[in-house]
Design an enzyme around this catalytic site. Structure first.
Site, PDB file in Angstrom:
ATOM      1  N   SER A  99     107.969  35.441 -61.346  1.00 46.06           N
ATOM      2  CA  SER A  99     108.259  36.821 -60.956  1.00 46.06           C
ATOM      3  C   SER A  99     109.496  36.924 -60.067  1.00 46.06           C
ATOM      4  O   SER A  99     110.596  36.576 -60.483  1.00 46.06           O
ATOM      5  CB  SER A  99     107.018  37.419 -60.286  1.00 46.06           C
ATOM      6  OG  SER A  99     107.156  38.805 -60.111  1.00 46.06           O
ATOM      7  N   ASP A 153     112.893  43.109 -61.319  1.00 49.04           N
ATOM      8  CA  ASP A 153     112.742  41.758 -60.777  1.00 49.04           C
ATOM      9  C   ASP A 153     112.856  40.744 -61.911  1.00 49.04           C
ATOM     10  O   ASP A 153     113.105  41.110 -63.061  1.00 49.04           O
ATOM     11  CB  ASP A 153     111.442  41.607 -59.986  1.00 49.04           C
ATOM     12  CG  ASP A 153     110.196  41.609 -60.862  1.00 49.04           C
ATOM     13  OD1 ASP A 153     110.265  42.134 -61.991  1.00 49.04           O
ATOM     14  OD2 ASP A 153     109.150  41.103 -60.422  1.00 49.04           O
ATOM     15  N   ASP A 201     110.958  38.956 -63.779  1.00 46.08           N
ATOM     16  CA  ASP A 201     110.173  39.020 -65.015  1.00 46.08           C
ATOM     17  C   ASP A 201     109.965  40.447 -65.504  1.00 46.08           C
ATOM     18  O   ASP A 201     109.248  40.669 -66.472  1.00 46.08           O
ATOM     19  CB  ASP A 201     108.828  38.299 -64.859  1.00 46.08           C
ATOM     20  CG  ASP A 201     107.842  39.044 -63.980  1.00 46.08           C
ATOM     21  OD1 ASP A 201     108.286  39.738 -63.045  1.00 46.08           O
ATOM     22  OD2 ASP A 201     106.626  38.918 -64.206  1.00 46.08           O
ATOM     23  N   ASP A 217     108.444  43.173 -64.318  1.00 44.76           N
ATOM     24  CA  ASP A 217     107.261  44.013 -64.115  1.00 44.76           C
ATOM     25  C   ASP A 217     107.366  44.888 -62.873  1.00 44.76           C
ATOM     26  O   ASP A 217     106.467  45.687 -62.599  1.00 44.76           O
ATOM     27  CB  ASP A 217     105.970  43.188 -64.100  1.00 44.76           C
ATOM     28  CG  ASP A 217     105.889  42.189 -62.954  1.00 44.76           C
ATOM     29  OD1 ASP A 217     106.850  42.087 -62.170  1.00 44.76           O
ATOM     30  OD2 ASP A 217     104.850  41.501 -62.845  1.00 44.76           O
TER      31      ASP A 217
END
EC number: 5.4.2.10
Length: 453
Positions: A105, A244, A246, A248
């Site tokens: 993440s 960000d 990833d 999400d």
């Protein structure tokens, strides 16, 4: 059951240090494959999608997972670099039995992690994660040669997810005339988010869209919005969008360079959907959600509930209440009417659509929405420090109690150990006459002073 590996968002850590090693991840894939095969109960092989962000270690872990799943008799479809919510979406549309995300993440490239989606595109239930952990205790064995899983690479995965994102706003809606600076955090959205916005008509300029395997989240993205603020002002843009690593999470920046966080975004979407009689219940926030969000929703007669921090807990409360909208201050926004998990691109599009419908700037839309001053300090722990023991320290508790007494009924204190990093997060919120930064720093300094070194 005590969990040894799974945290609030899968398994995460530093690459090369247990459990984020190639041999462990191979066995994790095997354990997941065993659980899936048992749960599906089909004679045909189970099918799993694997996607990753742009960390250099993703290549190694992709191969390890593929080998482990194949050894368990599971077929694998490789998506390549793909945002976490894209993997959730494609898991559903490909009718796969599960999706696997290789990502840490918003963490730096030295970290990586593995998280799973069910066939429905939601985080795995605790019971399934516990089954996987139990399988990890068994010796690895391989199915018969004629039962081994196969692997293939899906070539059009990015295009499928781009079209899905565009479908979450009305067909006739166009972003023509909007000048947007987009920050992809050198992460998994770098080849997707620009196409989504441009195909909808926006004029897009980019930062953080040149991943090299080592620069993900480095000084860019939703956790480092300073670069975006500067770019928006310098380029005279209408707004900025920061995702960000990833994809999400999302944080926005208005034309004046002011940050618009997850609480602001939740408020805008909730107000818009209530006005159009589309909200479908209330809103779920978290313990970190600003008091101002709760007050503003109450004024609109919109129910509001706080969940534990973590998008999986937000999803649990949404499901329990039969509601559609929830999220976190950090920018995890769940728009349940179109997506099953937090989706940065989709959440940004909902706000852009509101701007177009209202013919208003981001700043104008947020006029009158007031948040209580809030300070957040992250205290990084030494490897020798036990989080729970530190939080239970008598002197630390005394300092927290003294700050709470000072705030009285006009503020609150929240100490929360991170579920994904060696951190304790110190949040202090209060009315404008309190110096919440100084109060949060007082607690953080005391925590730092009692760490084991």
């Amino acid at each position: 059951m005590t969990r040894r590996y799974f945290g609030t968002d899968g398994i995460r850590g530093t690459v090369g240090e247990a459990p984020i090693t190639a041999d462990f991840v191979l066995k994790l894939g095997w354990a997941m494959g065993r659980v899936l095969s048992r749960r599906t109960g089909r004679k045909s092989r189970a099918k799993v999608l694997i996607g990753k962000d742009t960390r250099i270690s993703g290549y190694m872990f992709e191969s390890a997972l593929e080998a482990g799943l194949s050894a368990a008799g599971v077929d694998v479809s490789l998506l390549g670099p793909m945002p976490t919510p894209g993997i959730a979406y494609l898991t559903r549309t490909f009718r796969a039995d599960a999706g696997i995300v290789i990502s840490a993440s918003h963490n730096p490239f030295q970290d990586n992690g593995i998280k799973f989606f069910s066939a429905e595109g939601v985080k795995l239930a605790d019971a399934v994660e516990e089954e996987i952990e139990a399988e990890l205790d068994l010796p690895l064995s391989t199915v018969a040669p004629d039962a081994l899983g196969k692997a293939l690479r899906i070539q059009d995965a990015a295009g499928r997810y781009i079209e899905f994102c565009k479908s979450t706003v009305p067909d006739r809606l166009t972003l023509e005339g909007l000048k947007v600076v987009l920050d992809c955090a050198h992460g998994a959205t770098y080849h997707i988010a620009p196409s989504v916005l441009r195909e909808l008509g926006a004029e897009v300029s980019l930062i953080g869209a040149e991943p090299d395997g080592l620069n993900i989240n480095h000084g860019v993205g939703s956790t480092h919005p300073a670069a975006l603020r500067a770019a928006v002002i310098e380029r005279g843009a209408d707004l900025g969008v920061a995702l960000d690593g990833d994809g999400d999470r999302v944080v926005l920046v208005d034309a004046e360079g002011r940050e618009v966080d997850g609480d602001d975004i939740l408020y805008l979407i909730a107000r818009d959907r209530r006005a159009r009689d589309l909200l479908g219940g209330g809103v779920v926030g978290t313990l970190m959600s600003n008091f101002g969000l709760a007050a503003a929703l109450e004024a609109l007669d919109i129910p509001f509930e706080r969940a534990k921090v973590g998008d999986r807990y937000v999803m649990e409360r949404l499901a329990a209440n039969g509601w559609q909208l929830g999220g976190e201050s950090s920018g995890h926004i769940v728009c349940g009417h179109v997506q099953t998990t937090g989706d940065g691109i989709v959440s940004a599009l909902q706000v852009l659509a509101i701007m177009v419908r209202e013919g208003a700037s981001l700043a104008a839309l947020l006029q009158g929405f007031e948040k209580a001053p809030q300070a957040l300090v992250n205290v990084r722990l030494t490897p020798e420090t036990d989080k729970e023991a530190l939080l239970g320290n008598e002197q630390v508790q005394h300092t927290v109690a003294s700050v709470e007494a000072e705030l009285g009924e006009e503020g609150r204190v929240l100490l929360r150990p991170s579920g994904t990093e060696p951190l304790i997060r110190v949040m202090v919120e209060g009315r404008p006459h309190f110096d919440v930064d100084a109060l949060a720093r007082r607690i953080a300094d005391d925590i730092e002073g009692h760490m084991v070194r």
